[in-house]
Design an enzyme around this catalytic site. Structure first.
Site, mmCIF file in Angstrom:
data_model
loop_
_atom_site.group_PDB
_atom_site.id
_atom_site.type_symbol
_atom_site.label_atom_id
_atom_site.label_comp_id
_atom_site.label_asym_id
_atom_site.label_seq_id
_atom_site.Cartn_x
_atom_site.Cartn_y
_atom_site.Cartn_z
ATOM 1 N N TYR A 1 0.856 -1.187 0.000
ATOM 2 C CA TYR A 1 0.000 0.000 0.000
ATOM 3 C C TYR A 1 0.891 1.236 0.000
ATOM 4 C CZ TYR A 1 -4.392 2.482 0.845
ATOM 5 O OH TYR A 1 -5.484 3.301 0.730
ATOM 6 N N LYS B 1 -19.938 -20.953 -10.550
ATOM 7 C CA LYS B 1 -19.137 -20.807 -11.772
ATOM 8 C C LYS B 1 -17.722 -20.350 -11.422
ATOM 9 C CE LYS B 1 -19.469 -20.947 -16.323
ATOM 10 N NZ LYS B 1 -20.561 -20.390 -17.101
#
Length: 492
Positions: A119, A174
């Site tokens: 970060y 999926k």
């Protein structure tokens, strides 16, 4: 599908857990077990959750054949004096608790130094590197291996227009298959709109995050425009699995089925029943494979060349099929057909229809959960039979296509998926079944066959380069993604 062909619905046994409170003076566990057995259930485990002198709470695990039998068992237990059913859980619902997928970091953040790299402030250098060269998003972000599974919930399995929230379990499933089968990171995105234009604009706005878009369970005819517009307006692959995944696996099965019966696919008469998204895509795939004589049939009868249709998709169909201009019902046009392809509904094909077909007929009855004709009815008259179900031989399942296909297009960074890539995928799937293994009951490999993904991946990559849509230098295959640190300290 997923469409009927992709869901792979079966009627295999499952287990339920019934939590009961029983009053000891009024009922014995033997009475409970007898009631369960009489209703067709099989007690496989008993756990005591809480007990006192007067009452006990138990979790009873019961094996049942299907949801209907589950209801019978619970009803039988509920009727016993001294029994209160607190709740009932089954394996399927338990698997879905809290959703089926999660996001995990690839590296741990253990200290301030780690934090400064993943970060601020370290991440700013990576951001600027991508800003200066957007292609680096493929090497420095999740884009390289991430697919969006997008649905509006308008055509979910065989359930119809059930909305985006109800579509989420399917899209999560999926995503699981993408990851397990091909190590592709996929994320479900269910949209609270069924406006064609809004869906197109939302997916375009989301596209920078993803390396590919998998459209799922969007109703016809809207799905055609949505897919076509996104293909034209995005520079990443867009694939409507209900159409093209079905078509690829169908063709793979037919390539092997015609070998079994000793026919040539391009000389067969094919009748397609159900001219929706999947039916049209399957027809386009068959045309691309060289089949000439295709007759499409829907509720209103055969789609006839030369006729006019208000549905633009049907007009295209009329212009490209039915060279003999056959008219009438399914029973009228099926005479002499070598192949029947069902993408419609239950029991629309009768035994008398099958008897009219050519010698050694091939029947792909793919409506789910109830095929156009049951294998038991068809068996005496059909040489090769396939369905969309997992509890019969020769399941036509989209899972054989999309994991390997997307693995391939992501690896070569294809800009789109071409007809040649889909044909290559179909041939690759068919090739997994060797000539020695090939027979009437084994024309298509299992979805768990580990060779499928790799063969499809290789075939798709090769076709992508031949089609000119692959955007990675071919040398990447040799290097196998070895990270090379450039002079600027960035990964190439």
């Amino acid at each position: 599908m997923m469409t009927g062909t992709g869901s792979g619905s079966g009627t295999g046994s499952t287990s339920i857990v019934i939590r009961i409170e029983m009053t000891k003076d009024l009922v014995t566990f033997g009475q409970i077990a007898t009631a369960i057995g009489d209703a067709g259930g099989d007690v496989v485990a008993i756990d005591v959750a809480q007990s006192s002198k007067a009452k006990t709470i138990r979790d009873i695990t019961v094996q049942v054949s299907d949801h209907q039998q589950s209801d019978h068992v619970v009803s039988a237990v509920s009727k016993l004096e001294g029994i209160q059913v607190i709740h009932v859980s089954d394996q399927t619902f338990l698997i879905h608790l809290g959703g089926k997928i999660e996001i995990m970091p690839k590296v741990p953040i253990k200290n301030r130094d780690d934090l400064s790299r993943v970060y601020t402030p370290g991440v700013a250098r990576v951001c600027m590197a991508i800003h200066e060269d957007p292609k680096k998003a493929y090497t420095l972000t999740i884009k390289r291996n991430t697919v969006a599974v997008v649905s509006d919930g308008s055509a979910v399995l065989g359930l119809g227009n059930i909305g985006p929230e109800a579509a989420m379990p399917v899209m999560e499933g999926k995503a699981m298959l993408f990851k397990q089968m091909a190590d592709v990171d996929a994320f479900p995105i269910c949209l609270d709109t069924q406006s064609t234009e809004e869906i197109i604009q939302i997916v375009k706005a989301l596209a920078p995050t993803f390396g590919g878009i998998n459209l799922e369970d969007i109703s016809s005819p809207r799905c055609f425009e949505i897919e076509q517009r996104l293909i034209e307006e995005l520079n990443i692959p867009v694939f409507h699995d209900d159409q093209h995944g079905t078509a690829v696996v169908l063709l793979a099965g037919l390539l092997n089925a015609v070998k079994v019966v000793g026919k040539e696919l391009n000389r067969c008469k094919v009748v397609v029943c159900g001219i929706g998204a999947a039916g049209i895509a399957c027809t386009k795939m068959l045309l691309a494979a060289g089949v000439v004589n295709i007759v499409g049939v829907d509720r209103e009868g055969a789609i006839v060349r030369g006729a006019s249709y208000s549905n633009s998709a049907w007009q295209w169909y009329a212009d490209h099929t039915n060279p003999e201009r056959l008219n009438g019902t399914l029973g009228d046009v099926i005479s002499g057909a070598d192949i029947f392809i069902g993408l419609s509904g239950p029991k629309v094909l009768g035994v008398e229809d099958v008897k009219k077909m050519a010698q050694d007929p091939i029947v792909f009855a793919m409506a789910n959960p109830t095929p156009e004709i049951s294998p038991e009815e068809a068996e005496p008259y059909v040489r090769v039979m396939a369905t969309g179900r997992s509890d019969y031989p020769n399941q036509i399942n989209n899972v054989l296509c999309f994991p390997g296909l997307f693995r391939g297009v992501l690896d070569c960074r294809a800009s789109r998926i071409t007809e040649e890539m889909k044909l290559a995928a179909a041939s690759a799937i068919a090739s997994v079944v060797s000539d020695e293994e090939l027979n009437e009951y084994y024309i298509i490999p299992s979805v768990f066959n580990q060779m499928v993904v790799e063969k499809v991946r290789e075939a798709v990559i090769s076709a992508a380069y031949q089609s000119g849509v692959a955007r990675r230098n071919k040398g990447w295959e040799v290097a196998k993604e070895v990270a090379v640190l450039s002079s600027s300290g960035e990964f190439a």
